[in-house]
Design a protein around this motif. Structure first.
Motif, PDB file in Angstrom:
ATOM      1  N   VAL A  77       0.842  -1.202   0.000  1.00  0.00           N
ATOM      2  CA  VAL A  77       0.000   0.000   0.000  1.00  0.00           C
ATOM      3  C   VAL A  77       0.877   1.252   0.000  1.00  0.00           C
ATOM      4  N   GLU A  78       1.913   1.224   0.838  1.00  0.00           N
ATOM      5  CA  GLU A  78       2.828   2.363   0.938  1.00  0.00           C
ATOM      6  C   GLU A  78       3.498   2.636  -0.417  1.00  0.00           C
ATOM      7  N   LEU A  79       3.977   1.576  -1.064  1.00  0.00           N
ATOM      8  CA  LEU A  79       4.631   1.732  -2.365  1.00  0.00           C
ATOM      9  C   LEU A  79       3.645   2.295  -3.393  1.00  0.00           C
ATOM     10  N   ILE A  80       2.446   1.777  -3.389  1.00  0.00           N
ATOM     11  CA  ILE A  80       1.444   2.234  -4.362  1.00  0.00           C
ATOM     12  C   ILE A  80       1.112   3.709  -4.142  1.00  0.00           C
ATOM     13  N   LYS A  81       1.025   4.120  -2.890  1.00  0.00           N
ATOM     14  CA  LYS A  81       0.754   5.534  -2.610  1.00  0.00           C
ATOM     15  C   LYS A  81       1.840   6.422  -3.203  1.00  0.00           C
ATOM     16  N   LYS A  82       3.093   5.999  -3.044  1.00  0.00           N
ATOM     17  CA  LYS A  82       4.208   6.803  -3.570  1.00  0.00           C
ATOM     18  C   LYS A  82       4.226   6.792  -5.095  1.00  0.00           C
ATOM     19  N   VAL A  83       4.086   5.596  -5.680  1.00  0.00           N
ATOM     20  CA  VAL A  83       4.160   5.486  -7.140  1.00  0.00           C
ATOM     21  C   VAL A  83       2.989   6.221  -7.801  1.00  0.00           C
ATOM     22  N   SER A  84       1.856   6.239  -7.118  1.00  0.00           N
ATOM     23  CA  SER A  84       0.664   6.871  -7.704  1.00  0.00           C
ATOM     24  C   SER A  84       0.860   8.366  -7.943  1.00  0.00           C
ATOM     25  N   LEU A  85       1.865   8.963  -7.263  1.00  0.00           N
ATOM     26  CA  LEU A  85       2.130  10.390  -7.433  1.00  0.00           C
ATOM     27  C   LEU A  85       2.964  10.688  -8.684  1.00  0.00           C
ATOM     28  N   LEU A  86       3.502   9.618  -9.307  1.00  0.00           N
ATOM     29  CA  LEU A  86       4.296   9.801 -10.528  1.00  0.00           C
ATOM     30  C   LEU A  86       3.327   9.819 -11.711  1.00  0.00           C
ATOM     31  N   SER A  87       3.186  11.009 -12.317  1.00  0.00           N
ATOM     32  CA  SER A  87       2.065  11.243 -13.231  1.00  0.00           C
ATOM     33  C   SER A  87       2.107  10.436 -14.528  1.00  0.00           C
ATOM     34  N   THR A  88       3.273   9.937 -14.924  1.00  0.00           N
ATOM     35  CA  THR A  88       3.343   9.182 -16.194  1.00  0.00           C
ATOM     36  C   THR A  88       2.993   7.705 -16.011  1.00  0.00           C
ATOM     37  N   LEU A  89       2.906   7.259 -14.766  1.00  0.00           N
ATOM     38  CA  LEU A  89       2.670   5.836 -14.505  1.00  0.00           C
ATOM     39  C   LEU A  89       1.223   5.603 -14.083  1.00  0.00           C
ATOM     40  N   HIS A  90       0.585   4.635 -14.694  1.00  0.00           N
ATOM     41  CA  HIS A  90      -0.806   4.320 -14.380  1.00  0.00           C
ATOM     42  C   HIS A  90      -0.890   2.904 -13.800  1.00  0.00           C
ATOM     43  N   ILE A  91      -1.156   2.839 -12.531  1.00  0.00           N
ATOM     44  CA  ILE A  91      -1.222   1.535 -11.861  1.00  0.00           C
ATOM     45  C   ILE A  91      -2.551   0.861 -12.181  1.00  0.00           C
ATOM     46  N   LYS A  92      -2.462  -0.335 -12.750  1.00  0.00           N
ATOM     47  CA  LYS A  92      -3.668  -1.057 -13.192  1.00  0.00           C
ATOM     48  C   LYS A  92      -3.979  -2.282 -12.347  1.00  0.00           C
ATOM     49  N   GLY A  93      -3.071  -2.642 -11.450  1.00  0.00           N
ATOM     50  CA  GLY A  93      -3.322  -3.830 -10.643  1.00  0.00           C
ATOM     51  C   GLY A  93      -2.050  -4.431 -10.090  1.00  0.00           C
ATOM     52  N   LEU A  94      -2.106  -5.717  -9.776  1.00  0.00           N
ATOM     53  CA  LEU A  94      -1.005  -6.418  -9.113  1.00  0.00           C
ATOM     54  C   LEU A  94      -0.563  -7.633  -9.922  1.00  0.00           C
ATOM     55  N   MET A  95       0.707  -7.975  -9.751  1.00  0.00           N
ATOM     56  CA  MET A  95       1.244  -9.194 -10.359  1.00  0.00           C
ATOM     57  C   MET A  95       1.984  -9.985  -9.300  1.00  0.00           C
ATOM     58  N   THR A  96       1.938 -11.298  -9.393  1.00  0.00           N
ATOM     59  CA  THR A  96       2.776 -12.113  -8.518  1.00  0.00           C
ATOM     60  C   THR A  96       3.185 -13.403  -9.205  1.00  0.00           C
ATOM     61  N   ILE A  97       4.339 -13.905  -8.797  1.00  0.00           N
ATOM     62  CA  ILE A  97       4.736 -15.266  -9.134  1.00  0.00           C
ATOM     63  C   ILE A  97       4.464 -16.044  -7.858  1.00  0.00           C
ATOM     64  N   GLY A  98       3.572 -17.006  -7.923  1.00  0.00           N
ATOM     65  CA  GLY A  98       3.240 -17.732  -6.699  1.00  0.00           C
ATOM     66  C   GLY A  98       4.385 -18.627  -6.255  1.00  0.00           C
ATOM     67  N   LEU A  99       4.109 -19.421  -5.280  1.00  0.00           N
ATOM     68  CA  LEU A  99       5.095 -20.370  -4.777  1.00  0.00           C
ATOM     69  C   LEU A  99       5.323 -21.467  -5.821  1.00  0.00           C
ATOM     70  N   PHE A 100       6.582 -21.848  -6.045  1.00  0.00           N
ATOM     71  CA  PHE A 100       6.849 -22.988  -6.933  1.00  0.00           C
ATOM     72  C   PHE A 100       6.678 -24.266  -6.135  1.00  0.00           C
ATOM     73  N   SER A 101       5.480 -24.775  -6.128  1.00  0.00           N
ATOM     74  CA  SER A 101       5.234 -25.970  -5.338  1.00  0.00           C
ATOM     75  C   SER A 101       4.126 -26.777  -5.980  1.00  0.00           C
ATOM     76  N   ALA A 102       4.229 -28.082  -5.864  1.00  0.00           N
ATOM     77  CA  ALA A 102       3.179 -28.942  -6.406  1.00  0.00           C
ATOM     78  C   ALA A 102       2.042 -29.066  -5.403  1.00  0.00           C
ATOM     79  N   GLU A 103       2.241 -28.526  -4.204  1.00  0.00           N
ATOM     80  CA  GLU A 103       1.223 -28.683  -3.168  1.00  0.00           C
ATOM     81  C   GLU A 103       0.215 -27.544  -3.208  1.00  0.00           C
ATOM     82  N   GLU A 104      -0.976 -27.908  -3.582  1.00  0.00           N
ATOM     83  CA  GLU A 104      -2.026 -26.914  -3.753  1.00  0.00           C
ATOM     84  C   GLU A 104      -2.276 -26.115  -2.472  1.00  0.00           C
TER      85      GLU A 104
END
Ligand code: PLP
Length: 241
Positions: free
Chosen positions: A145-172
């Protein structure tokens, strides 16, 4: 003989459909990004001509090479790799429509400076480390949240959502909590009503866990191996400083 990626793409679309049906989601709400690291432009072309549209590269050099070869073939391209500041200039030459891997303020600031200079704007996703694995990139969920608040003030960047690489595991039962954490985080950020910030995109799920990601709310899945086959290079080659 037909490229096996055509058959594999059919399988992927079946998997997407089945996962959607299982949880009552509309398959049209899921975008498929083909993760094309190590895949030659010629094969990417085949997949694009079969009806796919969105690709993602991890390395600026590789993106640059294929960018020229894929000119003239309708498609959209995202950057999904770890971004280094000395590569920003080259990256912006390759006409990506979104950088999915912004995970620290310094890189956002440098990207903003270059975009300002070029009078351009860019859609971005904030990459979150949802698995607590030290080796991986991404801002920690607590600091997001803190990072998004700061980045949101940079006028050329438009935050559209989140990305993640989950855990590399076969266990659901270990993978699912990572994706659930992302959905919770997305909802939490929406509640903060940060000016200019959109949270429609949840980029999560890869070859081995796309069903779980879709069940937990992914809107964009990134699939490589299950379309193009095993890669020769280990993923660590693509995920290091
Ligand atoms: C390689 C890669 C993918 C695709 O992984 P597969 O397991 O081959 O489907 C997705 N996201 C990122 C960021 C990647 O580097």
């Amino acid at each position: 003989m037909d490229d096996p990626c055509l058959h594999n793409l059919n399988l992927i679309h079946h998997r997407i459909n089945n996962a959607c049906v299982a949880v009552g989601r509309n398959p049209n709400t899921i975008r498929l990004l083909m993760a094309t690291k190590t895949v030659p432009a010629q094969r990417i072309k085949i997949a694009l001509q079969a009806g796919e549209f969105l690709i993602g590269e991890n390395k600026v050099q590789e993106l640059k090479e294929k960018f020229n070869e894929l000119k003239g073939i309708p498609h959209e391209s995202h950057f999904i790799g770890h971004l280094q500041s000395n590569k920003i200039k080259d990256l912006l030459k390759c006409k990506v429509s979104c950088i999915q891997s912004i995970d620290r303020f310094e890189i956002a600031e440098k990207l903003h400076a270059r975009l300002t200079f070029e009078k351009k704007e860019m859609n971005i996703l904030i990459q979150v480390n949802s698995s607590d694995e030290e080796s991986k990139f991404g801002v920690s969920p607590q600091d997001t949240v803190e990072l998004i608040k700061k980045v949101s003030l940079l006028s050329t960047l438009h935050i559209k959502g989140l990305m993640t690489i989950g855990l590399f595991s076969a266990e659901e039962n270990k993978v699912r909590p990572c994706f659930r954490k992302m959905k919770d985080l997305q909802q939490d950020i929406i509640k903060h009503k940060i000016n200019g910030v959109e949270m429609d995109v949840l980029s999560m799920g890869m070859s081995h866990d796309l069903e779980i990601a879709i069940e937990e709310g992914a809107t964009l899945i990134r699939v490589g191996t299950a379309i193009f086959g095993e890669r020769i290079y280990p993923d660590s080659y693509y995920w290091k400083e």
